[in-house]
Design a protein around this motif. Structure first.
Motif, mmCIF file in Angstrom:
data_model
loop_
_atom_site.group_PDB
_atom_site.id
_atom_site.type_symbol
_atom_site.label_atom_id
_atom_site.label_comp_id
_atom_site.label_asym_id
_atom_site.label_seq_id
_atom_site.Cartn_x
_atom_site.Cartn_y
_atom_site.Cartn_z
ATOM 1 N N LEU A 123 -4.701 11.712 3.404
ATOM 2 C CA LEU A 123 -6.003 12.235 3.788
ATOM 3 C C LEU A 123 -6.851 11.129 4.417
ATOM 4 C CD1 LEU A 123 -6.752 14.132 0.464
ATOM 5 C CD2 LEU A 123 -6.032 15.196 2.602
ATOM 6 N N THR A 124 -7.556 11.463 5.469
ATOM 7 C CA THR A 124 -8.530 10.534 6.064
ATOM 8 C C THR A 124 -9.801 11.323 6.384
ATOM 9 O OG1 THR A 124 -7.715 10.919 8.313
ATOM 10 C CG2 THR A 124 -6.740 9.066 7.101
ATOM 11 N N TRP A 125 -10.919 10.620 6.415
ATOM 12 C CA TRP A 125 -12.184 11.291 6.730
ATOM 13 C C TRP A 125 -13.126 10.311 7.417
ATOM 14 C CZ3 TRP A 125 -10.216 10.497 1.828
ATOM 15 C CH2 TRP A 125 -10.821 9.489 1.062
ATOM 16 N N VAL A 137 -12.223 12.631 -4.140
ATOM 17 C CA VAL A 137 -11.315 13.578 -3.492
ATOM 18 C C VAL A 137 -11.024 14.703 -4.477
ATOM 19 C CG1 VAL A 137 -9.067 13.900 -2.390
ATOM 20 C CG2 VAL A 137 -10.290 11.711 -2.142
ATOM 21 N N TYR A 138 -11.177 15.931 -4.012
ATOM 22 C CA TYR A 138 -10.939 17.109 -4.854
ATOM 23 C C TYR A 138 -9.817 17.956 -4.250
ATOM 24 C CZ TYR A 138 -15.395 16.073 -7.157
ATOM 25 O OH TYR A 138 -16.407 15.476 -7.860
ATOM 26 N N ARG A 139 -9.089 18.598 -5.160
ATOM 27 C CA ARG A 139 -7.934 19.406 -4.721
ATOM 28 C C ARG A 139 -7.921 20.732 -5.462
ATOM 29 N NH1 ARG A 139 -2.143 17.071 -6.315
ATOM 30 N NH2 ARG A 139 -2.647 18.148 -8.252
ATOM 31 N N SER A 140 -7.412 21.761 -4.766
ATOM 32 C CA SER A 140 -7.249 23.074 -5.378
ATOM 33 C C SER A 140 -6.028 23.750 -4.777
ATOM 34 C CB SER A 140 -8.491 23.939 -5.144
ATOM 35 O OG SER A 140 -8.298 25.249 -5.668
ATOM 36 N N THR A 141 -5.508 24.737 -5.499
ATOM 37 C CA THR A 141 -4.452 25.592 -4.931
ATOM 38 C C THR A 141 -5.024 26.947 -4.516
ATOM 39 O OG1 THR A 141 -3.859 26.307 -7.167
ATOM 40 C CG2 THR A 141 -2.588 24.475 -6.228
ATOM 41 N N VAL A 142 -6.354 27.061 -4.621
ATOM 42 C CA VAL A 142 -7.054 28.270 -4.202
ATOM 43 C C VAL A 142 -8.045 27.884 -3.114
ATOM 44 C CG1 VAL A 142 -8.526 30.186 -4.917
ATOM 45 C CG2 VAL A 142 -6.829 29.250 -6.510
ATOM 46 N N ILE A 150 -9.166 14.344 -8.133
ATOM 47 C CA ILE A 150 -7.839 13.765 -8.365
ATOM 48 C C ILE A 150 -7.838 12.244 -8.317
ATOM 49 C CG2 ILE A 150 -6.592 15.806 -7.573
ATOM 50 C CD1 ILE A 150 -6.194 14.459 -4.876
ATOM 51 N N ASN A 151 -8.910 11.622 -7.886
ATOM 52 C CA ASN A 151 -8.974 10.153 -7.902
ATOM 53 C C ASN A 151 -9.568 9.683 -9.220
ATOM 54 O OD1 ASN A 151 -11.311 11.436 -6.475
ATOM 55 N ND2 ASN A 151 -12.198 9.382 -6.761
ATOM 56 N N SER A 152 -8.973 8.636 -9.804
ATOM 57 C CA SER A 152 -9.442 8.145 -11.105
ATOM 58 C C SER A 152 -10.673 7.261 -10.970
ATOM 59 C CB SER A 152 -8.325 7.378 -11.810
ATOM 60 O OG SER A 152 -7.858 6.321 -10.992
ATOM 61 N N SER A 153 -10.831 6.632 -9.814
ATOM 62 C CA SER A 153 -12.021 5.817 -9.550
ATOM 63 C C SER A 153 -12.458 6.068 -8.119
ATOM 64 C CB SER A 153 -11.717 4.331 -9.764
ATOM 65 O OG SER A 153 -10.659 3.913 -8.921
ATOM 66 N N LEU A 154 -13.680 5.668 -7.798
ATOM 67 C CA LEU A 154 -14.205 5.924 -6.466
ATOM 68 C C LEU A 154 -13.285 5.334 -5.397
ATOM 69 C CD1 LEU A 154 -18.069 5.340 -6.635
ATOM 70 C CD2 LEU A 154 -16.851 7.505 -6.283
ATOM 71 N N VAL A 155 -13.074 6.112 -4.348
ATOM 72 C CA VAL A 155 -12.292 5.635 -3.207
ATOM 73 C C VAL A 155 -13.245 4.870 -2.297
ATOM 74 C CG1 VAL A 155 -10.865 6.287 -1.248
ATOM 75 C CG2 VAL A 155 -10.735 7.601 -3.393
ATOM 76 N N ILE A 156 -12.952 3.585 -2.083
ATOM 77 C CA ILE A 156 -13.860 2.747 -1.308
ATOM 78 C C ILE A 156 -13.646 2.929 0.193
ATOM 79 C CG2 ILE A 156 -14.654 0.389 -0.914
ATOM 80 C CD1 ILE A 156 -15.235 1.599 -3.702
ATOM 81 N N GLY A 157 -12.402 3.127 0.607
ATOM 82 C CA GLY A 157 -12.105 3.272 2.026
ATOM 83 C C GLY A 157 -12.305 4.702 2.507
ATOM 84 N N SER A 159 -9.620 6.757 3.306
ATOM 85 C CA SER A 159 -8.325 7.432 3.241
ATOM 86 C C SER A 159 -7.854 7.502 1.794
ATOM 87 C CB SER A 159 -7.282 6.693 4.086
ATOM 88 O OG SER A 159 -7.048 5.398 3.568
ATOM 89 N N TYR A 160 -6.964 8.450 1.532
ATOM 90 C CA TYR A 160 -6.417 8.625 0.184
ATOM 91 C C TYR A 160 -5.061 9.285 0.319
ATOM 92 C CZ TYR A 160 -6.065 9.965 -4.742
ATOM 93 O OH TYR A 160 -5.656 10.115 -6.040
ATOM 94 N N SER A 161 -4.100 8.848 -0.502
ATOM 95 C CA SER A 161 -2.763 9.445 -0.513
ATOM 96 C C SER A 161 -2.525 10.137 -1.840
ATOM 97 C CB SER A 161 -1.695 8.369 -0.277
ATOM 98 O OG SER A 161 -0.402 8.949 -0.283
ATOM 99 N N ASP A 162 -2.190 11.422 -1.764
ATOM 100 C CA ASP A 162 -1.924 12.217 -2.966
ATOM 101 C C ASP A 162 -0.407 12.391 -3.103
ATOM 102 O OD1 ASP A 162 -1.874 13.926 -5.092
ATOM 103 O OD2 ASP A 162 -2.707 15.645 -4.014
ATOM 104 N N ALA A 163 0.172 11.695 -4.082
ATOM 105 C CA ALA A 163 1.628 11.744 -4.285
ATOM 106 C C ALA A 163 2.007 12.636 -5.454
ATOM 107 C CB ALA A 163 2.178 10.338 -4.504
#
Length: 196
Positions: A123-125, A137-142, A150-157, A159-163
């Motif tokens: 993901l990038t924004w 970053v938030y995720r749903s199947t709906v 889904i991130n445990s701490s604040l994303v500073i950059g 981008s984020y990779s959800d594995a």
């Protein structure tokens, strides 16, 4: 009155079809489609099957109870599945012991366990126009609701990779910006990520 007749020798033979089974590539932790082996008494006398033995890790068999007696032309069907637990080629066999010619009859089994494909979502924004400490970053199947962070701490950059995604599932993502006072913005536009 004259009588005549011809004595014929008893023939004890079994026909096996097929004599080899290939299950191809099967993902570990899953089961293959079932394949059948038909054992047929092709002789003219009863054949006694004393033992049917399956060998090879990951293979399972049903329908092969022994001892059993097959009359001429009678069939017995074995149903085999491959359930690999580790990656790699796995060979197996089925041995059929009887009083038929050529006993024991052997059936070769082959299959390959393959590791499940692990997917990820990148993901990038765009950066917030305000001063921020980071992003969530938030995720749903709906679509449009039920988002979970889904991130445990604040994303500073940016981008984020959800594995942690699962196969055959569609995910919906949004982000939020968080300022130095821990005030969180509303959700961004939603993006969709279908996982094959």
């Amino acid at each position: 009155m004259g009588l005549s007749g011809t004595g014929i020798a008893a023939t004890l033979t079994l026909g096996i079809s097929p004599t080899t089974l290939s299950f191809g590539n099967i993902t570990t932790g899953t089961s293959s489609a079932s394949q059948n082996v038909t054992i047929t008494n092709t002789g003219n006398s009863n054949v006694s099957i004393s033992q049917i033995t399956l060998s090879g890790p990951g293979y399972s068999m049903t329908g092969g109870s022994a001892p059993a007696t097959l009359s001429p032309s009678q069939n017995l069907t074995l149903t085999i599945q491959f359930n690999p637990t580790v990656a790699g080629t796995v060979n197996g066999s089925i041995s059929i012991a009887s009083n038929a010619t050529g006993s024991p009859a052997l059936i070769s089994l082959s299959g390959t366990g393959v590791t499940p494909v692990q997917h990820s979502v990148a993901l990038t924004w765009n950066a917030s126009t305000s001063a921020v400490s980071g992003y969530n970053v938030y995720r749903s199947t709906v679509s449009g609701s039920n988002y979970t962070k889904i991130n445990s701490s604040l994303v500073i950059g940016l981008s984020y990779s959800d594995a942690t995604v699962q196969n055959s599932t569609t995910y919906y993502y949004v982000t939020t910006a968080v300022d130095s006072s821990s005030v969180e913005s509303s959700y961004s536009n939603q993006v969709t990520a279908p996982i094959p």
